[in-house]
Design a protein around this motif. Structure first.
Motif, short mmCIF file in Angstrom:
data_model
loop_
_atom_site.label_atom_id
_atom_site.label_comp_id
_atom_site.label_asym_id
_atom_site.label_seq_id
_atom_site.Cartn_x
_atom_site.Cartn_y
_atom_site.Cartn_z
N ALA A 1 -1.62 25.51 -39.81
CA ALA A 1 -0.97 25.86 -38.54
C ALA A 1 -0.17 24.70 -37.97
N LEU A 2 -0.47 23.47 -38.38
CA LEU A 2 0.27 22.31 -37.87
C LEU A 2 1.73 22.32 -38.36
N ALA A 3 1.99 22.85 -39.55
CA ALA A 3 3.35 22.86 -40.09
C ALA A 3 4.29 23.74 -39.25
N PRO A 4 3.94 24.99 -38.94
CA PRO A 4 4.83 25.78 -38.08
C PRO A 4 4.98 25.19 -36.68
N GLN A 5 3.92 24.56 -36.18
CA GLN A 5 4.02 23.91 -34.87
C GLN A 5 5.04 22.78 -34.92
N LEU A 6 4.98 21.96 -35.96
CA LEU A 6 5.94 20.87 -36.11
C LEU A 6 7.34 21.43 -36.29
N HIS A 7 7.47 22.46 -37.12
CA HIS A 7 8.77 23.08 -37.36
C HIS A 7 9.39 23.59 -36.06
N ALA A 8 8.60 24.26 -35.24
CA ALA A 8 9.11 24.79 -33.96
C ALA A 8 9.61 23.66 -33.06
N GLY A 9 8.86 22.57 -33.00
CA GLY A 9 9.28 21.44 -32.18
C GLY A 9 10.55 20.77 -32.70
N LEU A 10 10.65 20.68 -34.02
CA LEU A 10 11.83 20.04 -34.61
C LEU A 10 13.08 20.89 -34.46
N ARG A 11 12.91 22.20 -34.57
CA ARG A 11 14.07 23.11 -34.45
C ARG A 11 14.70 23.04 -33.07
N ALA A 12 13.93 22.61 -32.09
CA ALA A 12 14.47 22.50 -30.73
C ALA A 12 15.50 21.37 -30.62
N VAL A 13 15.42 20.38 -31.51
CA VAL A 13 16.31 19.22 -31.40
C VAL A 13 17.11 18.93 -32.65
N LEU A 14 16.80 19.61 -33.75
CA LEU A 14 17.49 19.36 -35.02
C LEU A 14 17.94 20.67 -35.64
N PRO A 15 18.93 20.60 -36.53
CA PRO A 15 19.21 21.79 -37.34
C PRO A 15 17.95 22.13 -38.14
N ASP A 16 17.78 23.39 -38.49
CA ASP A 16 16.56 23.85 -39.15
C ASP A 16 16.19 22.95 -40.33
N PRO A 17 15.05 22.24 -40.24
CA PRO A 17 14.64 21.34 -41.33
C PRO A 17 13.91 22.04 -42.48
N LEU A 18 13.63 23.33 -42.34
CA LEU A 18 12.86 24.03 -43.37
C LEU A 18 13.56 24.08 -44.72
N PRO A 19 14.87 24.40 -44.79
CA PRO A 19 15.52 24.38 -46.11
C PRO A 19 15.43 23.01 -46.80
N ALA A 20 15.56 21.95 -46.04
CA ALA A 20 15.45 20.61 -46.62
C ALA A 20 14.02 20.33 -47.09
N ALA A 21 13.02 20.85 -46.37
CA ALA A 21 11.62 20.68 -46.78
C ALA A 21 11.36 21.43 -48.07
N VAL A 22 11.90 22.63 -48.20
CA VAL A 22 11.74 23.40 -49.44
C VAL A 22 12.46 22.69 -50.58
N ALA A 23 13.65 22.16 -50.31
CA ALA A 23 14.39 21.42 -51.34
C ALA A 23 13.60 20.18 -51.77
N ALA A 24 12.95 19.51 -50.82
CA ALA A 24 12.12 18.34 -51.15
C ALA A 24 10.94 18.76 -52.02
N ALA A 25 10.35 19.91 -51.71
CA ALA A 25 9.23 20.41 -52.51
C ALA A 25 9.68 20.73 -53.93
N VAL A 26 10.83 21.38 -54.06
CA VAL A 26 11.35 21.72 -55.39
C VAL A 26 11.65 20.44 -56.17
N ALA A 27 12.22 19.45 -55.50
CA ALA A 27 12.51 18.17 -56.17
C ALA A 27 11.22 17.50 -56.65
N GLN A 28 10.17 17.54 -55.83
CA GLN A 28 8.88 16.96 -56.22
C GLN A 28 8.30 17.70 -57.42
N ILE A 29 8.46 19.03 -57.43
CA ILE A 29 7.94 19.83 -58.54
C ILE A 29 8.69 19.51 -59.83
#
Length: 163
Positions: A114-142
């Motif tokens: 539940a901490l991840a969506p909470q962080l995402h909601a807070g970040l979206r208020a001040v940044l462009p949506d960081p979720l696509p970059a997080a998914v891209a980081a996950a794919v790069a790690q994989i």
């Protein structure tokens, strides 16, 4: 320090000391918030970031901060989550993606996840949506083979749960 160190055996900590420490942490977080969000421009993207030495020193330790936040230890979790959000905004866009990635990859329970969506909601208020970059980081790690199999399985379970 872990809670076991804070409440070590021996004489009980005077309540005034505990309250003073809590107040100091709140003031530190408020000061960091002013440094991170207190730029002259209404948009963070329009104004270059001012380095904040404390946050710069924490940048290489995002994973450890996420792990410690996921312990969900009382007030510490709230302070660490706020610190993680400030660090993510300060070191955006990569810092935001990295923080979300680690929370998604390391969470083992629904409460931790539940901490991840909470962080995402807070970040979206001040940044462009960081979720696509997080998914891209996950794919790069994989693709780089940097995720051990159990952690990869946990990441995929967590993503499925959130979807």
């Amino acid at each position: 320090a872990p809670a076991s160190v804070i409440t070590a055996p021996g004489p009980a900590l005077h309540e005034g000391v505990r309250e003073a420490c809590e107040r100091l942490l709140q003031l530190l977080l408020l000061h960091l918030q002013k440094l991170v969000h207190g730029r002259g421009s209404p948009s963070l993207a329009e104004c270059p970031a001012r380095p904040v030495p404390f946050l710069e020193a924490l940048r290489p330790h995002v994973r450890e901060l996420c792990l410690d936040t996921l312990r969900l230890e009382r007030k510490r979790c709230l302070w660490q989550h706020q610190l993680l959000a400030l660090l993510a905004v300060h070191s955006a866009p990569h810092g935001a993606a990295e923080a979300l990635f680690f929370l998604l990859a390391l969470a083992r329970t629904p409460e931790e996840l539940a901490l991840a969506p909470q962080l995402h909601a807070g970040l979206r208020a001040v940044l462009p949506d960081p979720l696509p970059a997080a998914v891209a980081a996950a794919v790069a790690q994989i693709h780089a083979g940097r995720l051990p199999e159990p952690q990869l399985a946990q990441l995929l379970r967590n993503l499925a749960l959130l979807l």
